[in-house]
Design a protein around this motif. Structure first.
Motif, short mmCIF file in Angstrom:
data_model
loop_
_atom_site.label_atom_id
_atom_site.label_comp_id
_atom_site.label_asym_id
_atom_site.label_seq_id
_atom_site.Cartn_x
_atom_site.Cartn_y
_atom_site.Cartn_z
N GLU A 286 0.85 -1.20 0.00
CA GLU A 286 0.00 0.00 0.00
C GLU A 286 0.88 1.25 0.00
OE1 GLU A 286 -3.31 0.80 0.23
OE2 GLU A 286 -4.24 -1.19 0.32
N ALA A 287 0.56 2.21 -0.82
CA ALA A 287 1.31 3.46 -0.88
C ALA A 287 0.41 4.53 -1.46
CB ALA A 287 2.58 3.27 -1.72
N SER A 288 1.01 5.64 -1.87
CA SER A 288 0.30 6.68 -2.60
C SER A 288 1.20 7.15 -3.73
CB SER A 288 -0.05 7.86 -1.69
OG SER A 288 1.11 8.61 -1.36
N ALA A 289 0.62 7.89 -4.66
CA ALA A 289 1.43 8.38 -5.77
C ALA A 289 2.48 9.36 -5.26
CB ALA A 289 0.54 9.05 -6.81
N ALA A 290 2.17 10.12 -4.22
CA ALA A 290 3.14 11.08 -3.68
C ALA A 290 4.24 10.39 -2.89
CB ALA A 290 2.42 12.09 -2.79
N THR A 291 3.94 9.23 -2.31
CA THR A 291 4.94 8.49 -1.51
C THR A 291 4.93 7.03 -1.94
OG1 THR A 291 3.29 8.14 0.24
CG2 THR A 291 4.76 10.05 0.45
N PRO A 292 5.54 6.72 -3.09
CA PRO A 292 5.55 5.34 -3.59
C PRO A 292 6.43 4.44 -2.72
CG PRO A 292 6.97 6.73 -4.93
CD PRO A 292 6.27 7.63 -3.97
N PRO A 293 6.36 3.12 -2.92
CA PRO A 293 7.20 2.21 -2.13
C PRO A 293 8.68 2.54 -2.28
CG PRO A 293 5.53 0.99 -3.37
CD PRO A 293 5.48 2.40 -3.85
N ASP A 294 9.41 2.40 -1.19
CA ASP A 294 10.84 2.72 -1.24
C ASP A 294 11.71 1.49 -1.40
OD1 ASP A 294 10.51 1.59 1.23
OD2 ASP A 294 11.19 3.32 2.38
N HIS A 295 11.09 0.32 -1.57
CA HIS A 295 11.88 -0.89 -1.79
C HIS A 295 11.98 -1.19 -3.28
CE1 HIS A 295 7.68 -2.55 -1.52
NE2 HIS A 295 8.11 -3.21 -2.61
N ALA A 296 12.93 -2.01 -3.65
CA ALA A 296 13.06 -2.44 -5.05
C ALA A 296 11.86 -3.31 -5.40
CB ALA A 296 14.36 -3.21 -5.24
N VAL A 297 11.19 -2.97 -6.48
CA VAL A 297 9.98 -3.68 -6.90
C VAL A 297 10.35 -4.71 -7.96
CG1 VAL A 297 7.71 -3.45 -7.95
CG2 VAL A 297 8.53 -1.69 -6.37
N ALA A 298 9.84 -5.93 -7.79
CA ALA A 298 10.18 -7.03 -8.70
C ALA A 298 9.10 -7.20 -9.76
CB ALA A 298 10.36 -8.33 -7.92
N ALA A 299 9.50 -7.61 -10.94
CA ALA A 299 8.56 -7.96 -12.01
C ALA A 299 8.20 -9.44 -11.88
CB ALA A 299 9.21 -7.69 -13.35
N PRO A 300 7.03 -9.83 -12.39
CA PRO A 300 6.01 -9.01 -13.03
C PRO A 300 5.25 -8.18 -12.01
CG PRO A 300 5.24 -11.26 -12.82
CD PRO A 300 6.66 -11.27 -12.35
N VAL A 301 4.78 -7.01 -12.44
CA VAL A 301 4.17 -6.09 -11.50
C VAL A 301 3.01 -5.35 -12.16
CG1 VAL A 301 5.82 -4.28 -12.12
CG2 VAL A 301 4.63 -4.15 -9.94
N CYS A 302 2.00 -5.08 -11.37
CA CYS A 302 0.94 -4.18 -11.79
C CYS A 302 0.66 -3.22 -10.66
CB CYS A 302 -0.32 -4.94 -12.21
SG CYS A 302 -1.27 -5.65 -10.84
N ALA A 303 -0.04 -2.16 -10.96
CA ALA A 303 -0.39 -1.17 -9.95
C ALA A 303 -1.89 -0.93 -10.00
CB ALA A 303 0.36 0.13 -10.18
N ALA A 304 -2.48 -0.85 -8.83
CA ALA A 304 -3.88 -0.47 -8.72
C ALA A 304 -3.94 0.97 -8.23
CB ALA A 304 -4.61 -1.40 -7.75
N ILE A 305 -4.74 1.79 -8.89
CA ILE A 305 -4.82 3.21 -8.57
C ILE A 305 -6.25 3.57 -8.21
CG2 ILE A 305 -4.38 5.55 -9.41
CD1 ILE A 305 -2.67 4.19 -11.67
#
Length: 398
Positions: A187-206
């Motif tokens: 869970e995050a926000s567009a102003a404060t995205p996750p600060d960890h390395a994100v692995a693929a495959p990936v999608c985002a829910a907005i």
């Protein structure tokens, strides 16, 4: 060749063969050839007598696949191969009798299940190979989107794009490797995205929130949304023009004398199945049209730099044609010859243009309108009406 399909397009989840239903597992076990991206191939080690990693770019793999015709072959794809996947591209190359598809759950289905979102009320976009500007028509407070992304780095790019557009407060849920042992939901926000390395495959829910510009669904978008040097069909006239053009899903528009591209762009915004070609003789305006289209989320607009009718050669046949510039008897005659079944709408503000449209109306019929618009403006210490040039519009349906 054996009876029945030789090719199975198999939807594979992140848990590999362990999560496959019996029919999919049987197809994999019976295959003489297994073909797919390296990531998918790693999920099914030791399967098939011949293993082929699908090359990049994707189109290079199609002739290789067709070379296996007649041998039991499985192509691995993510989840549902017909949801922003390879299935439709492969199916378009082969007769229906030669292939079958065994889909798995799509990324959208898995994401909606994690979030509790009703998928029928969610906009799903595949931006793994497209620009983030395609979000523009879908961003409005309260809207929900599920977006496929290229890789982990694209999450930060998405967040920055939303934040820069005024949508920083939007809820941003990052979903990695759904359905497998590496699954992670953040869970995050567009102003404060996750600060960890994100692995693929990936999608985002907005879940959209903020004060960005939400594009209205009606025709006649504000003129300020379009970069222009003054050559633009103004909003009220544009709304009347789109009404006369009457777009129907699946149709193609020729926009002659594109100017700023406003008519073609609004045509495309009506439905994702619509196509359009904007013909503009000036290089600076052609570039401006392309820029406006990309920024407003319809980069699929094709811009042709040239003069009609010469520039119309080899264009896809239109169902509607709009003439916004360069009007002449010769042009109308050429358009009628090049697209005899198309609806034709032309606007004129000069006496010479009016005379041209009057002649064609007399010859072919259709509807001829004279449209006069005026806006309230200061007049001394009071207000009065400031009239725009009257516009004559001819619309014709064969």
């Amino acid at each position: 060749m054996a009876e029945g399909p030789w090719l199975t397009i198999l939807g594979l989840g992140e848990d590999g063969p362990d999560g496959l239903p019996p029919a999919s597992r049987a197809a994999l076990d019976a295959a003489e050839v297994v073909m797919g991206p390296a990531r998918h191939m790693a999920l099914v080690p030791g399967t098939g007598t011949e293993r082929v990693v699908w090359p990049v770019p994707f189109a290079d793999g199609l002739p290789i696949l067709e070379g296996f015709r007649g041998r039991p072959t499985v192509v691995l794809a993510s989840g549902d191969p017909f949801w922003f996947g390879a299935g439709s591209v492969i199916a378009a190359r082969l007769p229906a009798r030669e292939w079958r598809a065994l889909p798995g759950p799509s990324t959208a289905s898995l994401a909606a299940a994690r979030l509790g979102w009703p998928l029928d009320r969610v906009t799903c976009l595949g931006l793994h190979a497209g620009p983030l500007s395609r979000l523009a028509p879908h961003l409005a407070p309260g809207a929900r989107l599920i977006v496929l992304l290229r890789d982990g780095a694209a999450v930060a790019e998405l967040a920055a794009h939303l934040d820069a557009g005024g949508w920083g407060p939007s809820r941003l849920v990052v979903l990695e490797a759904l359905g497998g042992p590496r699954e992670r939901v953040t869970e995050a926000s567009a102003a404060t995205p996750p600060d960890h390395a994100v692995a693929a495959p990936v999608c985002a829910a907005i879940e959209v929130a903020g004060t960005g510009i939400a594009l209205p669904r009606g025709t006649g978008l504000p003129d300020a949304l379009f970069d222009s040097d003054g050559q633009i069909t103004k909003a009220p006239m544009r709304a009347l023009t789109l009404a006369a053009l009457a777009p129907v899903p699946g149709e193609t528009l020729w926009d002659i004398g594109g100017g700023s591209g406003s008519v073609a762009i609004e045509w495309l915004l009506r439905d994702p199945s619509l196509a359009a070609v904007s013909v503009e003789r000036r290089a600076d305006r052609a570039a401006r049209i392309a820029s406006n289209a990309a920024r407003l989320g319809v980069d699929r607009l094709r811009v042709v730099e040239g003069t009609a009718p010469e520039a119309l050669a080899d264009l896809p046949a239109p169902q509607a044609v709009f003439v916004g510039g360069g009007l002449s008897d010769a042009l109308v005659a050429a358009l009628r010859a090049a697209a005899p079944a198309a609806r034709l709408v032309a606007n004129a503000v000069t006496l010479e243009g009016e005379a041209t449209l009057a002649r064609w109306h007399e010859r072919l019929g259709g509807e001829l309108l004279r449209i006069e618009l005026a806006r309230a403006a200061p007049l001394g210490g009071y207000r009065g009406w400031r009239a725009a040039y009257p516009v004559v519009q001819w619309s014709f349906r064969p």
